[in-house]
Design an enzyme around this catalytic site. Structure first.
Site, mmCIF file in Angstrom:
data_model
loop_
_atom_site.group_PDB
_atom_site.id
_atom_site.type_symbol
_atom_site.label_atom_id
_atom_site.label_comp_id
_atom_site.label_asym_id
_atom_site.label_seq_id
_atom_site.Cartn_x
_atom_site.Cartn_y
_atom_site.Cartn_z
ATOM 1 N N MET A 26 0.838 -1.236 -0.074
ATOM 2 C CA MET A 26 0.120 -0.083 0.141
ATOM 3 C C MET A 26 0.701 1.255 -0.130
ATOM 4 O O MET A 26 0.273 2.243 0.257
ATOM 5 C CB MET A 26 -0.927 0.023 1.100
ATOM 6 C CG MET A 26 -1.834 -1.196 1.142
ATOM 7 S SD MET A 26 -3.249 -0.924 2.070
ATOM 8 C CE MET A 26 -2.790 -0.759 3.751
ATOM 9 N N HIS A 49 9.186 -3.285 3.535
ATOM 10 C CA HIS A 49 8.826 -3.648 2.238
ATOM 11 C C HIS A 49 9.957 -3.944 1.239
ATOM 12 O O HIS A 49 9.925 -4.825 0.537
ATOM 13 C CB HIS A 49 8.047 -2.268 1.648
ATOM 14 C CG HIS A 49 6.896 -1.788 2.377
ATOM 15 N ND1 HIS A 49 6.684 -0.797 3.050
ATOM 16 C CD2 HIS A 49 5.590 -2.664 2.183
ATOM 17 C CE1 HIS A 49 5.473 -0.648 3.381
ATOM 18 N NE2 HIS A 49 4.814 -1.614 3.081
ATOM 19 N N GLN A 51 -10.430 -3.022 1.441
ATOM 20 C CA GLN A 51 -10.052 -3.649 2.774
ATOM 21 C C GLN A 51 -9.913 -2.846 3.933
ATOM 22 O O GLN A 51 -9.663 -2.938 5.003
ATOM 23 C CB GLN A 51 -8.695 -4.320 2.500
ATOM 24 C CG GLN A 51 -7.448 -3.360 2.375
ATOM 25 C CD GLN A 51 -6.203 -4.036 1.969
ATOM 26 O OE1 GLN A 51 -6.130 -4.420 0.914
ATOM 27 N NE2 GLN A 51 -5.226 -3.836 2.985
ATOM 28 N N SER A 75 3.796 1.257 8.109
ATOM 29 C CA SER A 75 3.712 2.597 7.444
ATOM 30 C C SER A 75 2.660 3.576 8.568
ATOM 31 O O SER A 75 3.064 4.634 8.773
ATOM 32 C CB SER A 75 2.840 2.423 6.241
ATOM 33 O OG SER A 75 3.283 1.510 5.298
HETATM 34 P P1 AMP Z 1 1.452 -2.836 3.475
HETATM 35 O O1 AMP Z 1 2.140 -2.052 2.533
HETATM 36 O O2 AMP Z 1 1.493 -2.639 4.883
HETATM 37 O O3 AMP Z 1 0.117 -3.523 3.038
HETATM 38 O O4 AMP Z 1 2.352 -4.239 3.464
HETATM 39 C C1 AMP Z 1 2.688 -4.748 1.993
HETATM 40 C C2 AMP Z 1 3.592 -5.791 2.303
HETATM 41 O O5 AMP Z 1 4.767 -5.570 3.058
HETATM 42 C C3 AMP Z 1 2.845 -7.171 3.074
HETATM 43 O O6 AMP Z 1 3.159 -8.439 2.693
HETATM 44 C C4 AMP Z 1 3.693 -7.060 4.541
HETATM 45 O O7 AMP Z 1 3.424 -7.943 5.535
HETATM 46 C C5 AMP Z 1 4.874 -6.430 4.482
HETATM 47 N N1 AMP Z 1 5.429 -5.941 5.519
HETATM 48 C C6 AMP Z 1 5.010 -4.665 6.163
HETATM 49 N N2 AMP Z 1 5.653 -4.245 7.151
HETATM 50 C C7 AMP Z 1 6.601 -5.454 7.155
HETATM 51 C C8 AMP Z 1 7.553 -5.511 8.388
HETATM 52 N N3 AMP Z 1 8.079 -4.850 9.109
HETATM 53 N N4 AMP Z 1 8.404 -6.475 7.972
HETATM 54 C C9 AMP Z 1 8.066 -7.617 6.974
HETATM 55 N N5 AMP Z 1 7.273 -7.311 6.005
HETATM 56 C C10 AMP Z 1 6.429 -6.157 6.116
#
Ligand code: AMP
Length: 279
Positions: free
Chosen positions: A30, A37, A61, A186
């Site tokens: 996102m 990421h 979502q 984020s």
């Molecule tokens: P998001 O942008 O928060 O929807 O996350 C996108 C992807 O990055 C998802 O697969 C999350 O699980 C992964 N992600 C977000 N934060 C972390 C973190 N601290 N460690 C590992 N993966 C992460």
């Protein structure tokens, strides 16, 4: 690095890459990217010929009273970070392109989605599985990388792929933390300095529970209590602290099989999640 804003652009790049037999990896996000990421991007690069990062704050979502409108966004910075990380293409669609006004088809995982964040955020995982399947179809990926930060999400995607025979290999990536233990997110941007300080109680509690587990404790009660006490003492409001079977995401009284200790808690208005796989 290519920036793809329309469905037509990603479809034509997919066709070109597939006609050259290139193995495509997808990292769905996102945006408002951080080192968590980027760790997914590095894993994706190692497993493919081309990496696509999608940046899409998926309205489907978010619940009606959630943070869709104020979710942090900085596309220029994300673009730069992706270019530096060696990403081949960024898919950055508009919500109106992803969802027709009369969109009416949904992917519903009906078991793992019922607990934890699924119980607190009705409809959330229906939005996640639907957009992820759309992104798999659009990107033509053979492999997709998901972080263990969102453990339930990763398990649900893996279940969807198995149940619907989706030809995508799902890779789980380790949870990345700040040096002081806070799980990168984020949403950490929302935290005031005092809230951020309080939020450290989540990872502190999790580390203590993990230590107890390593020392041989298997009963849920003492493993959960140490996390609950840590968060409550720091002024956090607990949504859930739970010990679940990794396969079913049903509660375990004893961690006698691969387990997930998962936490969601509010500091101020900000809902944070964290977890540890106990196995
Ligand atoms: P998001 O942008 O928060 O929807 O996350 C996108 C992807 O990055 C998802 O697969 C999350 O699980 C992964 N992600 C977000 N934060 C972390 C973190 N601290 N460690 C590992 N993966 C992460």
């Amino acid at each position: 690095m290519k920036i793809l804003r329309s469905i037509e652009e990603i479809e034509s790049l997919r066709s070109e890459w597939q006609s050259r037999n290139l193995r495509i990896a997808l990292v769905p996000t996102m945006g408002y990217l951080h080192a968590g990421h980027l760790s997914l991007v590095h894993i994706a690069k190692a497993q493919s010929d081309r990496v696509i990062v999608s940046i899409f704050v998926n309205p489907a979502q978010f619940g009606p009273n959630e943070d869709l409108d104020r979710y942090p966004r900085d596309f220029d910075r994300d673009e730069r970070l992706c270019a530096e990380a060696g990403v081949d293409a960024v898919f950055y669609p508009a919500a109106t392109d992803m969802y027709a006004a009369d969109h009416s088809t949904w992917v519903l995982e009906d078991s793992l989605s019922q607990t934890l964040c699924g119980a607190s955020r009705p409809g959330h995982f229906r939005g996640v599985t639907t957009v992820v399947l759309k992104l798999f179809n659009l990107s033509g990926c053979s492999v997709a990388v998901f972080g263990r930060k969102d453990a339930q999400q990763a398990l649900i995607i893996r279940r969807m792929v198995r149940d619907l025979n989706v030809p995508v290999q799902v890779v789980f990536a380790p949870l990345v933390r700040e040096p002081d233990g806070l799980a990168l997110s984020s949403r950490n941007k929302y935290l005031s300095p005092a809230e951020r300080q309080g939020a450290l109680s989540i990872s502190r509690g999790i580390f203590q529970a993990e230590e107890r587990y390593r020392a041989g404790v298997r009963e849920a009660a003492p493993l959960l209590a140490v996390v609950q006490e840590s968060i409550s003492a720091a002024g956090g409001k607990i949504d859930y602290v739970a010990l679940m079977d990794q396969d079913t995401l049903r509660p375990l009284a004893v961690a006698d099989r691969p387990a997930l200790l998962a936490v969601a808690a509010f500091f101020g208005q900000t809902r944070l999640i964290d977890n540890v796989f106990l196995e």
